[in-house]
Each structure stands twice: as structure tokens, then as C-alpha cells.
Design an enzyme around this catalytic site. Structure first.
Site, PDB file in Angstrom:
ATOM      1  CB  THR A  46      -2.683  54.799   8.585  1.00  0.00           C
ATOM      2  OG1 THR A  46      -2.445  55.005   7.195  1.00  0.00           O
ATOM      3  CG2 THR A  46      -3.135  53.382   8.806  1.00  0.00           C
ATOM      4  CB  SER A  67       0.678  62.314   6.282  1.00  0.00           C
ATOM      5  OG  SER A  67       1.401  61.330   5.614  1.00  0.00           O
ATOM      6  CB  THR A 119       3.679  56.501   8.690  1.00  0.00           C
ATOM      7  OG1 THR A 119       3.095  55.790   7.598  1.00  0.00           O
ATOM      8  CG2 THR A 119       3.082  56.046  10.003  1.00  0.00           C
ATOM      9  CG  ASP A 120       2.379  57.968   3.318  1.00  0.00           C
ATOM     10  OD1 ASP A 120       2.708  56.879   3.821  1.00  0.00           O
ATOM     11  OD2 ASP A 120       1.443  58.073   2.491  1.00  0.00           O
TER      12      ASP A 120
HETATM   13  N1  ASP Z   1      -0.923  57.118   3.706  1.00  0.00           N
HETATM   14  C1  ASP Z   1      -0.984  57.196   5.152  1.00  0.00           C
HETATM   15  C2  ASP Z   1      -0.678  58.617   5.579  1.00  0.00           C
HETATM   16  O1  ASP Z   1       0.468  58.985   5.582  1.00  0.00           O
HETATM   17  C3  ASP Z   1      -0.011  56.240   5.712  1.00  0.00           C
HETATM   18  C4  ASP Z   1       0.037  56.178   7.203  1.00  0.00           C
HETATM   19  O2  ASP Z   1      -0.466  56.982   7.926  1.00  0.00           O
HETATM   20  O3  ASP Z   1       0.670  55.208   7.665  1.00  0.00           O
HETATM   21  O4  ASP Z   1      -1.595  59.338   5.897  1.00  0.00           O
END
Ligand code: ASP
Length: 324
Positions: free
Chosen positions: A14, A57, A89-90
Site C-alpha cells: 500500500t 504483499s 502490511t498484510d
Molecule cells: N494489501 C496491502 C498489501 O499488503 C495492504 C498494505 O500494504 O497495507 O500489499
């Protein structure tokens, strides 16, 4: 005085995302653009920026992180003082733990990301990047292995978990709390963790390990098929301190005769028990049947450790001892 040298490796997430033709946000920015968007970074470190992937991710894999670990280890050998890994973050809790298991030495590796897209009001990416760089460049963070730095909190890779789908404060270390904080532009470490043994990067990606959460009333019918499906090991997220229905215990025992089976907990945190409950399907029964306790490692982290420990036919015995 010369600034510390940091390697920035962006994998996507993200923090790199802006609106796309698909109607939502998608990865676009690379590490160099992210670094350029935070002018204060130039006072923290001399930065070399790489963007090996531009992925959300969920599309990262452990094999890709093993490659990243190799790039970081090489950079450390050639004189870099620290590394910042930027990603979604995932899967930060998994990537950070993989890097912790693989990158040897005392130099800091810091994983960061953002909960809000690069164009969103109140985007948290720039503050997270700056905080991550400050930690990676600091003397205080040396010897702590891989860290996750978000929302000014500094977490150890072995404890950190994503706990919320939306908030910038999504990252917690529920068992221990964070190790420290970034405040007034400085890295404050309040408690330290010792490094656990690292595993060779050259061994390649982890062996395929099934991760199975045990729900109430499930009869474990899928467990018998795991070896046939090509899984080299399994991690079972049991109920509470590590428990399953009494009828599932013999199925797990048979499975443990074929492939290594690790017992963890589906509870948010806390160690798997080893010597308290004596009923059928409880931890004493399961450990007698050959399961290995994951200690305080979550199922997600136990799966990665088991997969690295048994690659190339290696043995799982002992890999979990430092985590009990
Ligand atoms: N769906 C995103 C990812 O993990 C969430 C994020 O980056 O916060 O790529």
C-alpha cells in the site's frame, strides 16, 4: 562525519500504491520515488534504493524473501550499515520473521509499510519510512535481528502481528509489547531480545508446510491427505493452549509418523502448553503422539521456521527449542 549507508529494498504494498485503472489502488511507486518523497531521509543516511518487486504483499512468496535476505546479506558484507525493506502490511509479520531467521550478524534489518495509500489524506508511509531509516541507521538497533517499525513502534520480528485491517496502529506484539519507540527523531530501545540461531540462506526456500486452524467439531478429515498433497510438514493451530477434539488426536499421531507436525495455538498469543492438560486431544496426549510444540511462535511464524528447518531433508528437532 559520514552518514550511515542504508540499503532500501521495496517489494510493493500500500505504501507504493496510487489509484489505478482497476478502480482501486495498486502498486506503482518504486524505492527511489519513495525515498525522494521524504526529503528528511537525506540527513539520516546515504541510501541506495532497489525495487525488485512491485507487488501487493499477498503475492509475495517465501522464496522471494529468501532472495531478498541474500541481497541484504551481500550488502552487509560490502559495507552497508543497515537495511530497510518496504512492503505490504498484510504479510509483514511473515517477511520480517523470515529475514530474522536468515540474515546473520548484528546490522539492523527493518521492515516497514503503510496502512494508507501514497495519495491518501494522512498517508502514514512517509513517517514510517523516516522512522524505519532512523532505526536501521542507529547503533541502538544493532544485535536485535529484524525489526518491524510502523506508527513509531519498534517490534521484534518474532513477536509482531498485524491486528487490524485498517488502522495505522495495526501492528502489535501482543505477548511482550514493542521493544521501543521512535521519538524526537531518535531510536529508543527499552528492552532487548537476544538473537536466535540463523539458518543458511543458501539452502533455498522453505519446504511446503500446511497451516491448519482447528475449529470446534471438525473431524480432521483433511489432515490424512496432507502428505499425498505434497506437504512436507504441518503446523496445527490447536484450541487454547494447544488442543483438538479427542477423535482428531490419533489422526494427528498418524500424520506425525509421516511428516513433522508442529503444535501451535489459534489463540492470539501465549505459549503452547506441554505438561498441564491430561485429557485425550490435549497437549500432553498430542506431544506423546510425536507433535513438536511451537513455543510462543504463532502458526504463521512456526510454518516458516519448520519449512526452513526441514528443507533439503533436514530435521525439525531442535529448531523450536529457542522459542519455548
Ligand atoms: N494489501 C496491502 C498489501 O499488503 C495492504 C498494505 O500494504 O497495507 O500489499
Amino acid at each position: 562525519m559520514a552518514l550511515p549507508r542504508l540499503l532500501f529494498v521495496s517489494l510493493g504494498g500500500t505504501i507504493t500504491m496510487v489509484p489505478s485503472d482497476s478502480g482501486g489502488i495498486a502498486p506503482k511507486l518504486g524505492a527511489a520515488e519513495l525515498v525522494a518523497s521524504v526529503p528528511a531521509l537525506k540527513d539520516v543516511a546515504s541510501i541506495e534504493a532497489h525495487s525488485p518487486f512491485k507487488l501487493p504483499s499477498p503475492s509475495l512468496t517465501p522464496d522471494k524473501l529468501v532472495d531478498v535476505a541474500g541481497q541484504i546479506a551481500k550488502a552487509f558484507e560490502s559495507g552497508f550499515d543497515g537495511a530497510v525493506v518496504i512492503q505490504g502490511t498484510d504479510t509483514i509479520e511473515e517477511s520480517a520473521f523470515l529475514l530474522d531467521l536468515l540474515v546473520p550478524g548484528d546490522k539492523p534489518v527493518v521492515v516497514t509499510g503503510a496502512m494508507r495509500g501514497a495519495d491518501a489524506p494522512g498517508a502514514d508511509g512517509p513517517a514510517n519510512l523516516l522512522a524505519a531509516a532512523r532505526v536501521a541507521a542507529s547503533k541502538e538497533a544493532r544485535g536485535l535481528g529484524t525489526l518491524a517499525v510502523l506508527n513509531y513502534d519498534i517490534h521484534a520480528a518474532r513477536f509482531v502481528q498485524k491486528s487490524h485491517t485498517a488502522l495505522p496502529s495495526a501492528f502489535l506484539s501482543p505477548l511482550t509489547g514493542p521493544l521501543g519507540v521512535v521519538a524526537e527523531g531518535r531510536t529508543h530501545i527499552y528492552c532487548r531480545v537476544g538473537r536466535n540461531p540463523t539458518l543458511p540462506i543458501a539452502g533455498g526456500g522453505p519446504a511446503p508446510i500446511a497451516l491448519v486452524k482447528v475449529p470446534m467439531g471438525d473431524d480432521g478429515r483433511m489432515l490424512k491427505d496432507l502428505p499425498r498433497l505434497g506437504y512436507a510438514g504441518a503446523v496445527i493451530e490447536g484450541m487454547g493452549a494447544g488442543h483438538v477434539h479427542a477423535d482428531v488426536a490419533p489422526i494427528l499421531g498418524e500424520l506425525a509418523e509421516k511428516i513433522p507436525v508442529v503444535l501451535s495455538s489459534r489463540s492470539m498469543t501465549g505459549p503452547v502448553f506441554t505438561s498441564t492438560y491430561g485429557y485425550a486431544g490435549a497437549e500432553i496426549d498430542l506431544l506423546k503422539r510425536g507433535l513438536v510444540p511451537s513455543g510462543y511462535l504463532s502458526g504463521l511464524k512456526a510454518r516458516l521456521l519448520l519449512g526452513l528447518a526441514i528443507r533439503g531433508g533436514g530435521n525439525s528437532a531442535g529448531a523450536f527449542t529457542p522459542y519455548q
